[in-house]
Design an enzyme around this catalytic site. Structure first.
Site, PDB file in Angstrom:
ATOM      1  N   CYS A   1       0.821  -1.227   0.000  1.00 10.46           N
ATOM      2  CA  CYS A   1       0.000   0.000   0.000  1.00 10.46           C
ATOM      3  C   CYS A   1       0.847   1.267   0.000  1.00 10.46           C
ATOM      4  O   CYS A   1       0.326   2.359  -0.197  1.00 10.46           O
ATOM      5  CB  CYS A   1      -0.943  -0.007   1.195  1.00 10.46           C
TER       6      CYS A   1
ATOM      7  N   HIS B   1      -3.186   6.995   3.058  1.00  6.48           N
ATOM      8  CA  HIS B   1      -3.634   5.715   2.495  1.00  6.48           C
ATOM      9  C   HIS B   1      -4.992   5.347   3.094  1.00  6.48           C
ATOM     10  O   HIS B   1      -5.196   5.446   4.304  1.00  6.48           O
ATOM     11  CB  HIS B   1      -2.586   4.636   2.803  1.00  6.48           C
TER      12      HIS B   1
ATOM     13  N   ASN C   1     -10.225  -0.454   0.406  1.00  2.00           N
ATOM     14  CA  ASN C   1      -8.768  -0.316   0.415  1.00  2.00           C
ATOM     15  C   ASN C   1      -8.238  -0.850  -0.918  1.00  2.00           C
ATOM     16  O   ASN C   1      -8.320  -2.053  -1.182  1.00  2.00           O
ATOM     17  CB  ASN C   1      -8.202  -1.106   1.599  1.00  2.00           C
TER      18      ASN C   1
END
Ligand code: COA
Length: 313
Positions: free
Chosen positions: A114, A240, A270
């Site tokens: 990520c 994020h 996500n």
């Protein structure tokens, strides 16, 4: 070090939008639990005719169009992903082939989970600049539905598919603030391999949560200690999008005004390496990134990895 300026952005999303109620038909979960614990209401999943590469392609084409550049002006292409369609060739080389990027330019992928887009920005600030072709493509793309165990309610509700691409103009001998780091750990978060249907995300949610809030706070402290910036100088904060509770925790701790904070996990879930550029894309598309605007952005994820940067427009 190179100066970096984002001059175009694009995104690629699958057609299929999967709601929490859709997932509740598959696993023992419900809309209220998912929204309360994560802030997620829905996410996109690729269908048969879509893939990591088709999402990346759509994002790249839109980004180059919005920047007003042609493929021949691109001197570098980097894709951040943990879910490439092929182990070889990498996503960036497939994009080179499909979009017709110049023969001979460097094209490669990075796997920093990520944090991939943050690692990509950092790399762009260190790479040799081709003065004839000063534009770089930085893509964040994931098809996480391919590595999601749809019988594991603790992970399957979190992740989604998507891509975004930034066209970045590189300037030799410029200034750019960024930082990246890692702490090797296989246990807390892993995806064992890339074989379709056989390799799933494993995660210790609580440990990832604790790591995430700690590392983002540290990245903000680092920014304020090691650069001339402070968080309050920033026009926007793009973190994020792993869990809205992580973002709200940081917001409360650092007293970030609501209008500066970008939260789009609700309809995307996500999307790992695509999450930061997908949030930047929204700002870009809404015309909120006029000259002089500054963004603090930070990411964290499997590896464990993390990174942060300041983007100036
Ligand atoms: N629906 C309903 N119940 C669920 C559920 C779901 N989708 N997932 C887990 N539960 C249950 C658990 O089984 C557990 O039940 P029990 O108390 O009967 O054992 C209970 O909810 C609490 O589980 P827990 O895992 O402790 O919840 P949590 O508050 O830590 O939330 C996460 C779980 C995954 C949402 C949270 O830990 C998180 O977001 N962590 C960070 C993850 C992340 O950011 N990952 C990506 C990093 S890049």
């Amino acid at each position: 070090m190179n100066g970096l300026k984002i001059v175009g952005m694009g995104r690629g999303l699958p057609v299929k939008h999967v709601t929490n109620d859709d997932l509740a038909q598959i696993v023992d979960t419900n809309d209220e639990w998912i929204r309360k614990r994560t802030g997620i209401s829905a996410r996109y999943y690729c269908s048969e005719d879509e893939s990591n590469t088709t999402l990346a392609y759509d994002a790249v084409v839109e980004a180059m169009r919005s920047a007003g550049i042609s493929a021949s002006q691109v001197g570098l292409c980097i894709a951040a992903t943990v879910t490439p369609d092929y182990a070889v060739p990498c996503v960036a080389c497939r994009i080179q082939e499909q979009v017709g990027l110049p023969d001979g330019i460097p094209c490669f992928d990075i796997n920093a989970a990520c944090s991939g887009f943050l690692y990509g920005l950092h790399l762009l600030s260190c790479m040799p600049v081709d003065e004839e072709r000063p534009f770089a493509l930085l893509i964040g793309v994931e098809e996480l539905s391919r590595v999601t165990d749809m019988s594991d309610r603790s992970t399957c509700v979190l992740f989604g598919d998507g891509a975004a691409c930034a066209v970045v103009k590189l300037k030799k001998d410029g200034e750019f603030y960024s930082h990246i780091g890692a702490r090797g750990n296989t246990e807390i978060l892993n995806i064992p391999g890339l074989n379709k249907g056989m390799s799933y995300i494993h995660m210790s949610g609580r440990e990832v949560f604790t790591f995430a809030v700690d590392i983002v706070e540290k990245e903000i402290e680092r920014l304020e200690e090691e650069s001339n910036y402070s968080l309050s100088d920033m026009d926007f904060v793009v973190l994020h999008q792993a869990n809205e509770r992580i973002i709200r925790h940081i917001q409360k701790k650092r007293d970030i005004p609501e209008e500066k904070l970008i939260v789009n996990i609700g309809y995307l879930g996500n999307t790992s390496a695509a999450s930061v550029p997908l949030a930047l894309y929204e700002l870009w598309k809404a015309g909120r990134l006029s000259t002089g605007k500054k963004i603090f952005t930070a990411g964290f994820g499997g590896g464990l990895t993390w990174g942060s940067a300041v983007l100036e427009f």
